[in-house]
Scaffold this motif. Structure first.
Motif, PDB file in Angstrom:
ATOM      1  N   ARG A 182      -8.101  35.632   5.384  1.00  0.00           N
ATOM      2  CA  ARG A 182      -6.644  35.574   5.239  1.00  0.00           C
ATOM      3  C   ARG A 182      -5.973  35.183   6.556  1.00  0.00           C
ATOM      4  O   ARG A 182      -4.809  34.796   6.565  1.00  0.00           O
ATOM      5  N   GLN A 183      -6.721  35.296   7.647  1.00  0.00           N
ATOM      6  CA  GLN A 183      -6.170  34.884   8.941  1.00  0.00           C
ATOM      7  C   GLN A 183      -5.767  33.414   8.922  1.00  0.00           C
ATOM      8  O   GLN A 183      -4.859  33.009   9.658  1.00  0.00           O
ATOM      9  N   LEU A 184      -6.435  32.611   8.132  1.00  0.00           N
ATOM     10  CA  LEU A 184      -6.201  31.165   8.120  1.00  0.00           C
ATOM     11  C   LEU A 184      -5.691  30.681   6.770  1.00  0.00           C
ATOM     12  O   LEU A 184      -5.902  29.537   6.377  1.00  0.00           O
ATOM     13  N   SER A 185      -4.997  31.548   6.058  1.00  0.00           N
ATOM     14  CA  SER A 185      -4.374  31.156   4.802  1.00  0.00           C
ATOM     15  C   SER A 185      -2.986  31.755   4.739  1.00  0.00           C
ATOM     16  O   SER A 185      -2.689  32.755   5.393  1.00  0.00           O
ATOM     17  N   GLY A 186      -2.134  31.123   3.979  1.00  0.00           N
ATOM     18  CA  GLY A 186      -0.763  31.599   3.862  1.00  0.00           C
ATOM     19  C   GLY A 186       0.171  30.811   4.768  1.00  0.00           C
ATOM     20  O   GLY A 186      -0.263  30.102   5.681  1.00  0.00           O
ATOM     21  N   PRO A 187       1.481  30.913   4.518  1.00  0.00           N
ATOM     22  CA  PRO A 187       2.480  30.137   5.272  1.00  0.00           C
ATOM     23  C   PRO A 187       2.364  30.345   6.778  1.00  0.00           C
ATOM     24  O   PRO A 187       2.305  31.470   7.265  1.00  0.00           O
ATOM     25  N   GLY A 188       2.284  29.237   7.499  1.00  0.00           N
ATOM     26  CA  GLY A 188       2.240  29.294   8.951  1.00  0.00           C
ATOM     27  C   GLY A 188       0.880  29.589   9.542  1.00  0.00           C
ATOM     28  O   GLY A 188       0.714  29.538  10.757  1.00  0.00           O
ATOM     29  N   ARG A 189      -0.095  29.912   8.690  1.00  0.00           N
ATOM     30  CA  ARG A 189      -1.418  30.264   9.207  1.00  0.00           C
ATOM     31  C   ARG A 189      -2.489  29.253   8.822  1.00  0.00           C
ATOM     32  O   ARG A 189      -3.581  29.262   9.372  1.00  0.00           O
ATOM     33  N   GLU A 190      -2.193  28.395   7.861  1.00  0.00           N
ATOM     34  CA  GLU A 190      -3.207  27.471   7.360  1.00  0.00           C
ATOM     35  C   GLU A 190      -3.633  26.482   8.439  1.00  0.00           C
ATOM     36  O   GLU A 190      -2.805  25.932   9.157  1.00  0.00           O
ATOM     37  N   ARG A 191      -4.925  26.246   8.527  1.00  0.00           N
ATOM     38  CA  ARG A 191      -5.487  25.329   9.515  1.00  0.00           C
ATOM     39  C   ARG A 191      -5.947  24.066   8.800  1.00  0.00           C
ATOM     40  O   ARG A 191      -6.918  24.091   8.043  1.00  0.00           O
TER      41      ARG A 191
END
Length: 478
Positions: A121-130
């Motif tokens: 979840r660190q790299l998913s969701g608004p503003g976190r997606e890579r």
């Protein structure tokens, strides 16, 4: 804590082994650091089997159909880029060695324009997606060889575990696929794609390959570039290939030859004249009886094919699991320190957060000691390989366990239970610590029809000998 379940890793035998690390005599040697990670030996490419060319245009479409038909149950994919794959397939020119071969990419490895989620979840969701703008080096090389990227396969969060939820083992969906490249192995085993990329820090290509009945190849450090890959432990991580068998070994060998130049030394046909070393104590308990018997049959088959099987010594091999886990914990903590400091701790899964908490409690000296022990282990492995052409051993001491059987962090092995770290790393982590090329291939099935694996380990840069042994063993139906 165990990366899959949160169960203590330092209890019992592993805690005792950590303490024993301090009783190993050491010379005054410096840290090995990345241990040749950036120094691939010079050499020539492996021979590329024929396979590209006309008749492969429909491979991508067939792969997409299989994924659509079965991945609802297997759940090996985080993202399937059907439109992108079709577009790629239409642009691949004739003559490429992997022309039209559909490939899955572990969701730890960058593919241009597709999100790299790392299972977190660190790299998913608004503003976190890579969403990377460029392919990882290994992906770029596969594309140049004509392969088509179908999508991203699942990984245990940040590769920090051995179960890869929610993916299921295609041989028995009640069982785990292994990890952390479980999605790549499951996708290949399910017949979705013949080839997939994974990463291997302490066995993460080989473990799921053995559990799922696929082949796994981990080249010498530096042969497959590591840029564009989210790290677990920077000094141990390597990119590897997972392939279907038996025919898929040709694709894997082709991919390895094209994207990872290998040694140019002569590779004898078959096992005639080869010496294969089996480390002393390899088949000691705990081990599933069917796995031990299959390994004995494999060693006998090597003899039947003209090879010599001898016992070799790796005196401090028992220390590999403890040293490997210590290095992984310390390096993973360093990589995630900023995320934890900025208040993102709640976005980690409970198992990874528990592992990072454990790493926080580990004294800095333990990491230094583990790296120095690593230097000893590499020397012992090289000494063993100086008298033989390859090492051979089971890949896992057991078959894939049921998901409910590992809920407490223990794995059923040979009528008893052992910690998951011990079961999964026992035969695998030494090759990472010693920076050696290694691979696994199917070794038949047990009485329940579950796959077992045979592992090969070669000296630095001897990838050609490794692939030759695997393809010869497979060709003879062993």
């Amino acid at each position: 804590m165990d990366a899959a379940t949160g169960a203590p890793l330092t209890g019992g035998p592993l805690r005792a082994d950590l303490e024993r690390l301090y009783r190993i005599p050491l010379e005054e040697a410096g840290l090995p650091g990345a241990l040749f990670q950036a120094d691939p030996p010079a050499g020539t490419a492996l021979p590329v089997p024929s396979g590209g060319g006309p008749g492969r245009d429909d491979l991508v479409e067939r792969a997409l159909e299989r994924i659509a038909a079965t991945d609802g149950e297997i759940r090996a994919w985080t993202l399937v880029d059907a439109d992108g794959a079709r577009a790629q397939a239409g642009r691949v020119p004739d003559g490429r060695p992997l022309r039209g071969v559909p490939v899955g990419v572990k969701d730890l490895i960058d593919v241009a324009g597709l999100p790299t989620g790392g299972g977190s979840r660190q790299l998913s969701g608004p503003g976190r997606e890579r969403v990377p703008a460029a392919d990882a080096g290994c992906v770029a090389r596969l594309r140049r060889a004509g392969a088509v990227i179908v999508g991203k396969t699942t990984t245990h969060e940040y590769a920090f575990g051995g179960t890869t939820p929610p993916t299921r083992n295609p041989h028995d969906t009640a069982r785990i696929p292994g990890g952390s490249s479980g999605g790549s192995a499951a996708a290949v085993a399910a017949g979705h794609v013949p080839l997939a990329l994974g990463s291997d820090t302490a066995g993460s290509v080989r473990i799921p390959s053995a559990y799922c009945g696929t082949a796994g190849l981990v080249p010498s450090p530096g042969r497959l570039p590591g840029d564009g890959v989210l790290p677990l432990a920077w000094s141990l991580d390597r990119v590897g290939l997972i392939a279907a068998t038996p025919g898929g070994l040709a694709d894997a060998a082709a991919a390895l030859g094209v994207v990872a130049p290998a040694d140019g030394g002569a590779r004898p046909a078959g096992f005639a004249g080869l010496r294969v070393g089996v480390p002393r104590g390899t088949l000691d308990e705990p081990i599933d009886p069917d796995v031990g018997a299959a390994a004995e049959r494999a060693f006998a088959a090597v003899r039947d094919l003209g090879g010599e099987v001898v016992e070799v010594e790796i005196p401090h091999g028992w220390a590999a699991v403890a040293a490997g886990m210590t290095i992984i914990l310390a390096e993973c903590l360093d990589y995630h320190r900023e995320r934890r400091a900025s208040g993102g701790d709640a976005l980690f899964g409970a198992d990874v957060r528990a592992m990072l908490d454990l790493a926080d409690e580990m004294p800095a000296g333990a990491y230094v000691r583990a790296q120095r022990v690593r230097h000893v282990l590499r020397g012992e492995a090289l000494a063993a390989l100086s008298g033989v052409d390859l090492l051979a051993m089971p890949t896992m001491p057991c078959v894939a366990p049921r998901a409910d059987a590992v809920a407490d962090g223990m794995v059923p092995v040979g009528g008893t239970e052992v910690a998951m770290a011990e079961a999964h790393l026992r035969y695998n982590v030494l090759a990472n610590l010693a920076a050696l090329p290694c691979g696994t291939q199917p070794l038949g099935v047990d009485g329940r029809g579950l796959p077992m694996g045979l592992q090969w380990v070669a000296a630095p840069g001897r990838d050609g000998a490794l692939v030759s042994a695997m393809t010869t063993f497979a060709a003879h139906g062993r």
